[in-house]
Design a protein around this motif. Structure first.
Motif, PDB file in Angstrom:
ATOM      1  N   UNK A 191       0.750  -1.418  -0.209  1.00 49.65           N
ATOM      2  CA  UNK A 191      -0.056   0.196   0.084  1.00 49.65           C
ATOM      3  C   UNK A 191       0.809   1.370  -0.326  1.00 49.65           C
ATOM      4  N   UNK A 192       0.598   2.439  -0.334  1.00 41.61           N
ATOM      5  CA  UNK A 192       1.103   3.772  -0.325  1.00 41.61           C
ATOM      6  C   UNK A 192       1.044   4.694  -0.119  1.00 41.61           C
ATOM      7  N   UNK A 193       0.752   5.310   1.533  1.00 42.59           N
ATOM      8  CA  UNK A 193      -0.271   6.058   2.140  1.00 42.59           C
ATOM      9  C   UNK A 193       0.948   7.475   1.796  1.00 42.59           C
ATOM     10  N   UNK A 194       0.015   8.417   1.960  1.00 44.54           N
ATOM     11  CA  UNK A 194       0.588   9.934   2.225  1.00 44.54           C
ATOM     12  C   UNK A 194       0.328  10.731   2.844  1.00 44.54           C
ATOM     13  N   UNK A 195       1.449  11.381   3.336  1.00 44.35           N
ATOM     14  CA  UNK A 195       0.877  12.668   4.248  1.00 44.35           C
ATOM     15  C   UNK A 195       1.451  13.672   3.078  1.00 44.35           C
ATOM     16  N   UNK A 196       0.254  14.339   2.171  1.00 42.45           N
ATOM     17  CA  UNK A 196       0.421  15.439   1.874  1.00 42.45           C
ATOM     18  C   UNK A 196      -0.197  16.345   1.867  1.00 42.45           C
ATOM     19  N   UNK A 197       0.141  17.862   1.245  1.00 43.00           N
ATOM     20  CA  UNK A 197      -1.446  18.882   1.133  1.00 43.00           C
ATOM     21  C   UNK A 197      -2.311  18.795   0.069  1.00 43.00           C
ATOM     22  N   UNK A 198      -3.716  19.731   0.582  1.00 39.35           N
ATOM     23  CA  UNK A 198      -4.194  20.470  -0.458  1.00 39.35           C
ATOM     24  C   UNK A 198      -3.848  20.247  -2.121  1.00 39.35           C
ATOM     25  N   UNK A 216      -3.672   3.307  -2.738  1.00 40.89           N
ATOM     26  CA  UNK A 216      -3.194   4.285  -2.060  1.00 40.89           C
ATOM     27  C   UNK A 216      -4.199   5.011  -1.206  1.00 40.89           C
ATOM     28  N   UNK A 217      -4.281   5.554  -0.756  1.00 44.16           N
ATOM     29  CA  UNK A 217      -4.537   5.875   0.694  1.00 44.16           C
ATOM     30  C   UNK A 217      -4.069   7.128   1.170  1.00 44.16           C
ATOM     31  N   UNK A 218      -4.699   8.317   1.543  1.00 49.64           N
ATOM     32  CA  UNK A 218      -4.010   9.791   1.769  1.00 49.64           C
ATOM     33  C   UNK A 218      -4.738  10.001   2.788  1.00 49.64           C
ATOM     34  N   UNK A 219      -4.022  10.875   4.003  1.00 52.29           N
ATOM     35  CA  UNK A 219      -3.454  11.023   5.069  1.00 52.29           C
ATOM     36  C   UNK A 219      -4.665  12.031   6.033  1.00 52.29           C
ATOM     37  N   UNK A 252     -10.212   4.567  -8.540  1.00 51.59           N
ATOM     38  CA  UNK A 252     -10.890   3.831  -7.921  1.00 51.59           C
ATOM     39  C   UNK A 252      -9.894   3.598  -7.292  1.00 51.59           C
ATOM     40  N   UNK A 253      -8.384   3.493  -6.947  1.00 52.27           N
ATOM     41  CA  UNK A 253      -7.524   2.723  -6.438  1.00 52.27           C
ATOM     42  C   UNK A 253      -7.417   3.841  -4.988  1.00 52.27           C
ATOM     43  N   UNK A 254      -7.859   4.804  -4.816  1.00 51.85           N
ATOM     44  CA  UNK A 254      -7.362   5.927  -3.926  1.00 51.85           C
ATOM     45  C   UNK A 254      -8.289   5.787  -2.965  1.00 51.85           C
ATOM     46  N   UNK A 255      -8.072   6.054  -1.549  1.00 54.01           N
ATOM     47  CA  UNK A 255      -9.675   6.101  -0.610  1.00 54.01           C
ATOM     48  C   UNK A 255      -8.291   6.983   0.825  1.00 54.01           C
ATOM     49  N   UNK A 256      -9.413   7.464   1.368  1.00 53.52           N
ATOM     50  CA  UNK A 256      -9.074   8.469   2.023  1.00 53.52           C
ATOM     51  C   UNK A 256      -9.675   8.427   3.827  1.00 53.52           C
ATOM     52  N   UNK A 257      -8.129   8.475   4.626  1.00 51.67           N
ATOM     53  CA  UNK A 257      -8.664   8.768   5.832  1.00 51.67           C
ATOM     54  C   UNK A 257      -9.104   9.370   7.048  1.00 51.67           C
ATOM     55  N   UNK A 258     -10.443   9.362   6.990  1.00 49.51           N
ATOM     56  CA  UNK A 258     -10.250  10.258   8.356  1.00 49.51           C
ATOM     57  C   UNK A 258     -10.215  10.447   9.602  1.00 49.51           C
ATOM     58  N   UNK A 293     -15.372  14.308   2.972  1.00 44.11           N
ATOM     59  CA  UNK A 293     -15.016  13.286   1.742  1.00 44.11           C
ATOM     60  C   UNK A 293     -16.286  12.273   2.054  1.00 44.11           C
ATOM     61  N   UNK A 294     -16.866  12.184   2.863  1.00 45.95           N
ATOM     62  CA  UNK A 294     -17.832  10.680   2.484  1.00 45.95           C
ATOM     63  C   UNK A 294     -18.905  11.221   1.673  1.00 45.95           C
ATOM     64  N   UNK A 295     -18.796  11.901   1.687  1.00 40.70           N
ATOM     65  CA  UNK A 295     -19.491  12.503   0.337  1.00 40.70           C
ATOM     66  C   UNK A 295     -18.789  12.195  -1.306  1.00 40.70           C
ATOM     67  N   UNK A 296     -17.625  12.201  -1.326  1.00 37.91           N
ATOM     68  CA  UNK A 296     -16.688  12.835  -2.723  1.00 37.91           C
ATOM     69  C   UNK A 296     -15.979  10.928  -2.791  1.00 37.91           C
ATOM     70  N   UNK A 297     -16.195  10.405  -1.494  1.00 38.95           N
ATOM     71  CA  UNK A 297     -15.738   8.745  -2.192  1.00 38.95           C
ATOM     72  C   UNK A 297     -16.220   7.654  -1.892  1.00 38.95           C
ATOM     73  N   UNK A 298     -17.485   8.197  -1.313  1.00 37.43           N
ATOM     74  CA  UNK A 298     -18.611   6.728  -0.287  1.00 37.43           C
ATOM     75  C   UNK A 298     -17.770   6.196   0.690  1.00 37.43           C
ATOM     76  N   UNK A 299     -18.935   5.953   1.268  1.00 38.47           N
ATOM     77  CA  UNK A 299     -17.777   4.846   2.777  1.00 38.47           C
ATOM     78  C   UNK A 299     -17.502   4.150   2.485  1.00 38.47           C
ATOM     79  N   UNK A 300     -17.491   3.444   1.427  1.00 38.33           N
ATOM     80  CA  UNK A 300     -16.798   2.520   0.811  1.00 38.33           C
ATOM     81  C   UNK A 300     -14.942   2.575   0.365  1.00 38.33           C
ATOM     82  N   UNK A 301     -14.886   4.056   0.536  1.00 40.55           N
ATOM     83  CA  UNK A 301     -13.725   4.199   0.302  1.00 40.55           C
ATOM     84  C   UNK A 301     -12.878   5.070   1.601  1.00 40.55           C
ATOM     85  N   UNK A 302     -13.439   5.315   2.409  1.00 38.35           N
ATOM     86  CA  UNK A 302     -12.769   6.118   3.610  1.00 38.35           C
ATOM     87  C   UNK A 302     -12.442   5.550   5.031  1.00 38.35           C
TER      88      UNK A 302
END
Length: 350
Positions: A191-198, A216-219, A252-258, A293-302
């Protein structure tokens, strides 16, 4: 109490504390646990030994056992336990070994401590990063899951990390070497996690397209900046950040951390005055961002992550988790389970 975490050299950190007097501090009464039945996998925590702030497996286990049903956790790199390998590029493997030693302190716990480990490696090495990744896999046995790349860069002297060790001095996400490094993550099933800016979200789209099979998981909500020159641009940042999320969510391979509501650079103002927040305070400061975040990625990618002990500055673990549950209370039971547990189990294979 608030702090900024500074890396001085591999494996060495100091904390800059900003404290208020006890007379100024407001104690927050314990809250009733929201949805104590909801299974939780905490997909973002750290353990470390820092001057004045040690936080190891026993401390974390006390936090996660304080009322919520936190069943498992994912460790994310924070420059701890680096080895003294003569080749500096291999030193981060020591952190994976360090976490494996922490497991001994968690024996007998019902919580599956560090069921997944996300370490560190210099992806700019390109093809040369492969043996380092393989060393992580060997050290982490069945628990090693991937790499977090700290891509966070901005020219603003307050928002950016400047020349701080462990962070790039330029925007590296579109460089050919970085893309080659991510290719090796994909090839090894990591997995690739990233800590970056908007400001980097659109650039990161290139990496997502380059490795479509790489998770890929956005932190930390994708890093909407709220300090420095961005402090007076909240509406503009929100629009740019939202647009960046929409662009990268097309992959679709990108996810986001709340996660990361207590990160100072996001400018939510939580914990900066030494006062503990209530869950309602946290909701008021950050729900607008979490919901987008949830509206954009959907609950299945948060994916939920506490970012403890960094976000300890905001409030206690039960209160922090109460806040996230309140922010997502309008989701169906199935979607809540996805965000708080099922997605993490699927992405991190636990």
């Amino acid at each position: 109490m608030d702090f900024d975490m500074e890396a001085n050299s591999p494996g060495e950190k100091t904390l800059k504390f900003h404290t208020t007097t006890s007379a100024d501090s407001v104690a927050v009464e314990a809250e009733q646990i929201v949805r104590p039945d909801l299974p939780v996998v905490d997909a973002h925590f750290h353990v470390w030994n820092m001057t004045g702030f040690d936080y190891f497996a026993p401390e974390y286990l006390r936090d996660v056992s304080a009322g919520h049903k936190v069943e498992a956790s994912i460790y994310v790199e924070c420059d701890m336990g680096y080895s003294d390998n003569a080749n500096a590029h291999y030193r981060p493997v020591g952190e994976t070994e360090y976490v494996m030693r922490q497991l001994k302190l968690a024996r007998g716990a019902t919580h599956d401590f560090a069921s997944g480990i996300v370490g560190s490696a210099n992806l700019l090495l390109g093809e040369a990063v492969r043996p380092i990744l393989e060393s992580h896999l060997q050290a982490g046995k069945e628990r090693f899951r991937g790499i977090r790349a700290r891509i966070a860069w901005d020219s603003d002297p307050v928002a950016g990390y400047g020349k701080r060790a462990g962070f790039p001095s330029e925007n590296i996400v579109t460089q050919a070497a970085f893309l080659e490094g991510t290719q090796w993550l994909q090839d090894l099933g990591l997995i690739l996690e990233t800590w970056g800016f908007h400001t980097q979200l659109r650039d990161l789209c290139r990496g997502a397209a380059h490795c479509p099979e790489l998770n890929i998981v956005l932190n930390h909500l994708g890093g909407p900046l709220g300090v420095g020159r961005y402090a007076s641009m909240r509406d503009e940042v929100f629009k740019e950040w939202s647009a960046g999320l929409r662009a990268i969510a097309e992959h679709p391979n990108v996810h986001i951390k709340l996660s990361g509501v207590g990160v100072t650079r996001l400018g939510f103002g939580l914990g900066v005055d030494g006062r503990n927040a209530t869950s309602d305070d946290i909701v008021a400061a950050s729900s607008r961002y979490v919901k987008i975040c949830v509206e954009t990625f959907g609950p299945e990618r948060c994916i939920f992550g506490s970012n403890y002990p960094v976000d300890k500055v905001v409030g206690s673990y039960p209160i922090l988790l109460n806040a996230y549950k309140k922010m997502l209370s309008d989701l169906s039971d199935r979607d809540q389970r996805a965000v708080f547990s099922d997605n993490a189990r699927r992405i991190y294979r636990i």
